[in-house]
Design an enzyme around this catalytic site. Sequence first.
Site, PDB file in Angstrom:
ATOM      1  N   CYS A 128       0.809  -1.230   0.000  1.00  0.00           N
ATOM      2  CA  CYS A 128       0.000   0.000   0.000  1.00  0.00           C
ATOM      3  C   CYS A 128       0.843   1.282   0.000  1.00  0.00           C
ATOM      4  O   CYS A 128       0.310   2.364  -0.259  1.00  0.00           O
ATOM      5  CB  CYS A 128      -0.970   0.000   1.170  1.00  0.00           C
ATOM      6  SG  CYS A 128      -0.266  -0.552   2.714  1.00  0.00           S
ATOM      7  N   HIS A 241      -1.899   6.723   4.048  1.00  0.00           N
ATOM      8  CA  HIS A 241      -0.435   6.718   4.078  1.00  0.00           C
ATOM      9  C   HIS A 241       0.081   7.985   3.387  1.00  0.00           C
ATOM     10  O   HIS A 241      -0.396   8.347   2.306  1.00  0.00           O
ATOM     11  CB  HIS A 241       0.114   5.507   3.325  1.00  0.00           C
ATOM     12  CG  HIS A 241      -0.055   4.200   4.038  1.00  0.00           C
ATOM     13  ND1 HIS A 241      -0.638   4.068   5.277  1.00  0.00           N
ATOM     14  CD2 HIS A 241       0.315   2.940   3.668  1.00  0.00           C
ATOM     15  CE1 HIS A 241      -0.618   2.793   5.643  1.00  0.00           C
ATOM     16  NE2 HIS A 241      -0.055   2.088   4.685  1.00  0.00           N
TER      17      HIS A 241
HETATM   18  N1  NAP Z   1      -4.291  -2.901   5.458  1.00  0.00           N
HETATM   19  C1  NAP Z   1      -3.779  -2.410   4.344  1.00  0.00           C
HETATM   20  O1  NAP Z   1      -3.687  -1.178   4.140  1.00  0.00           O
HETATM   21  C2  NAP Z   1      -3.279  -3.338   3.269  1.00  0.00           C
HETATM   22  C3  NAP Z   1      -2.892  -2.808   2.043  1.00  0.00           C
HETATM   23  C4  NAP Z   1      -2.410  -3.660   1.044  1.00  0.00           C
HETATM   24  C5  NAP Z   1      -2.365  -5.009   1.294  1.00  0.00           C
HETATM   25  N2  NAP Z   1      -2.747  -5.494   2.500  1.00  0.00           N
HETATM   26  C6  NAP Z   1      -2.708  -6.943   2.716  1.00  0.00           C
HETATM   27  O2  NAP Z   1      -4.051  -7.392   2.789  1.00  0.00           O
HETATM   28  C7  NAP Z   1      -4.136  -8.514   3.664  1.00  0.00           C
HETATM   29  C8  NAP Z   1      -5.192  -8.256   4.726  1.00  0.00           C
HETATM   30  O3  NAP Z   1      -4.837  -7.125   5.488  1.00  0.00           O
HETATM   31  P1  NAP Z   1      -5.832  -6.454   6.541  1.00  0.00           P
HETATM   32  O4  NAP Z   1      -5.178  -5.178   6.885  1.00  0.00           O
HETATM   33  O5  NAP Z   1      -7.239  -6.427   6.034  1.00  0.00           O
HETATM   34  O6  NAP Z   1      -5.730  -7.481   7.783  1.00  0.00           O
HETATM   35  P2  NAP Z   1      -6.792  -7.750   8.972  1.00  0.00           P
HETATM   36  O7  NAP Z   1      -7.585  -6.532   9.274  1.00  0.00           O
HETATM   37  O8  NAP Z   1      -5.991  -8.349  10.064  1.00  0.00           O
HETATM   38  O9  NAP Z   1      -7.778  -8.856   8.370  1.00  0.00           O
HETATM   39  C9  NAP Z   1      -7.383 -10.176   8.120  1.00  0.00           C
HETATM   40  C10 NAP Z   1      -8.528 -10.932   7.478  1.00  0.00           C
HETATM   41  O10 NAP Z   1      -8.032 -12.221   7.110  1.00  0.00           O
HETATM   42  C11 NAP Z   1      -8.924 -13.217   7.613  1.00  0.00           C
HETATM   43  N3  NAP Z   1      -8.188 -14.437   7.875  1.00  0.00           N
HETATM   44  C12 NAP Z   1      -7.120 -14.609   8.685  1.00  0.00           C
HETATM   45  N4  NAP Z   1      -6.706 -15.896   8.674  1.00  0.00           N
HETATM   46  C13 NAP Z   1      -7.560 -16.554   7.835  1.00  0.00           C
HETATM   47  C14 NAP Z   1      -7.702 -17.918   7.425  1.00  0.00           C
HETATM   48  N5  NAP Z   1      -6.862 -18.851   7.857  1.00  0.00           N
HETATM   49  N6  NAP Z   1      -8.693 -18.224   6.539  1.00  0.00           N
HETATM   50  C15 NAP Z   1      -9.538 -17.268   6.095  1.00  0.00           C
HETATM   51  N7  NAP Z   1      -9.476 -15.968   6.464  1.00  0.00           N
HETATM   52  C16 NAP Z   1      -8.495 -15.621   7.332  1.00  0.00           C
HETATM   53  C17 NAP Z   1      -9.533 -12.588   8.855  1.00  0.00           C
HETATM   54  O11 NAP Z   1     -10.747 -13.251   9.134  1.00  0.00           O
HETATM   55  P3  NAP Z   1     -11.415 -13.241  10.620  1.00  0.00           P
HETATM   56  O12 NAP Z   1     -11.710 -11.817  10.943  1.00  0.00           O
HETATM   57  O13 NAP Z   1     -12.634 -14.060  10.417  1.00  0.00           O
HETATM   58  O14 NAP Z   1     -10.439 -13.897  11.550  1.00  0.00           O
HETATM   59  C18 NAP Z   1      -9.734 -11.152   8.378  1.00  0.00           C
HETATM   60  O15 NAP Z   1     -10.904 -11.072   7.608  1.00  0.00           O
HETATM   61  C19 NAP Z   1      -2.710  -8.742   4.197  1.00  0.00           C
HETATM   62  O16 NAP Z   1      -2.086  -9.697   3.395  1.00  0.00           O
HETATM   63  C20 NAP Z   1      -2.058  -7.392   4.002  1.00  0.00           C
HETATM   64  O17 NAP Z   1      -0.661  -7.483   3.864  1.00  0.00           O
HETATM   65  C21 NAP Z   1      -3.224  -4.705   3.493  1.00  0.00           C
END
Ligand code: NAP
Length: 345
Positions: A128, A241
């Site tokens: 991001c 960001h």
């Molecule tokens: N945040 C950002 O700005 C951003 C930007 C670019 C890329 N990313 C990438 O996007 C991804 C998600 O980031 P996030 O910020 O949204 O994280 P987050 O808020 O921690 O959310 C994680 C999500 O993944 C699910 N999850 C975790 N383990 C799982 C499993 N074993 N099977 C199925 N679902 C599972 C969780 O489900 P539950 O809630 O049901 O546990 C939740 O919906 C990461 O790879 C991150 O690097 C994030």
Amino acid sequence: MSGCSIAVVGATGAVGRVFLRILEERRFPADRIRLCGRRSVGTALTVNDRRIIVEEVTPELFDDVDFVFISATTEVSRQIGPLAARKGALVIDDSSAFRMDADVPLVVPEVNADDLCGHRGIVSIPNCSTTPLAMFLNPLNRLNPVRRVIVDTYQSVSGTGAAAVDEMMSQSRNVLDGLPVEPDVYPHRIAFNALPHVDDFGVNGYSTEEMKMARETRKILHEPDLAISATCVRIPVAVGHSEAVHVELTRPMSPEEVRDALAASPGVTVVDDPQGAVYPMPIHAEGKDDVFVGRIRRDLSHPNGITAWLVSDNLRKGAGLNAIQIAEEVLSRGLLKTPGRRTQL
Ligand SMILES: NC(=O)c1ccc[n+]([C@@H]2O[C@H](COP(=O)([O-])OP(=O)(O)OC[C@H]3O[C@@H](n4cnc5c(N)ncnc54)[C@H](OP(=O)(O)O)[C@@H]3O)[C@@H](O)[C@H]2O)c1
């Protein structure tokens, strides 16, 4: 006209929830939507006025799905991405699992949509912090090749996920109330602080996030030798960001020329009147699609240098929006891996 079938893995996370809102806003043509999570399995989310129960990820899920959007963890992406691709779905992955793989396009549609043509079932979206940098550099690089980039980031806590936003909020309340603070997501208190520590550190002293910014930007811009040095800092902002960027070009370029090039670039908005206290800020970028650029000026330390300040919503252009734009581009170019199995749009 009927739509396609999609699965969203990580639907309940910081990115997943914004992704679902954007899906609705852009009227993405999905008429069958499966939502997956881990702790939230069994709960319901509403998408396009339909109540959908969050389910566990199973291999069978991918049997008849056109797109699998993964916003979960790198481990989840590694486990299910190749499987879903083998079953004929197009995987659009938010994690760093496949970004640098030679056969995986790493795409910002406004910059390198043509790279989608060579996809083999998995497409990655960049980090991001990388996406806004690539969108800023691309129009300049086309006019006047970029030789060197120094970038310092000011990254919001939602970039770490939903738990980090909760941690910042609860720590802030505790600090204001004079109560003790226990860091959990971050190694130190994030409330009223700045952490020059985003991801793990490598032997060269750079963090993984800093190295991602360099490697991913080179791949997106098709500039394998571009010199980039990043310092990534986490700050107590919920969403958005920011980046201070110092660019050395091949030839001198005036700030006016830079403004014109950026203003003509899709997905970029110039917000630049410092005398009037007008410049991009996270509070204005949150919820918006564009990358906002301001403080454009000559870099006084180099004759070919330009300095600027960028802000973008990390959950939208940095993640959910970019993923949906990729899917839209794939549909409009007829690039689904197994287009026969879905109804023609
Ligand atoms: N945040 C950002 O700005 C951003 C930007 C670019 C890329 N990313 C990438 O996007 C991804 C998600 O980031 P996030 O910020 O949204 O994280 P987050 O808020 O921690 O959310 C994680 C999500 O993944 C699910 N999850 C975790 N383990 C799982 C499993 N074993 N099977 C199925 N679902 C599972 C969780 O489900 P539950 O809630 O049901 O546990 C939740 O919906 C990461 O790879 C991150 O690097 C994030």
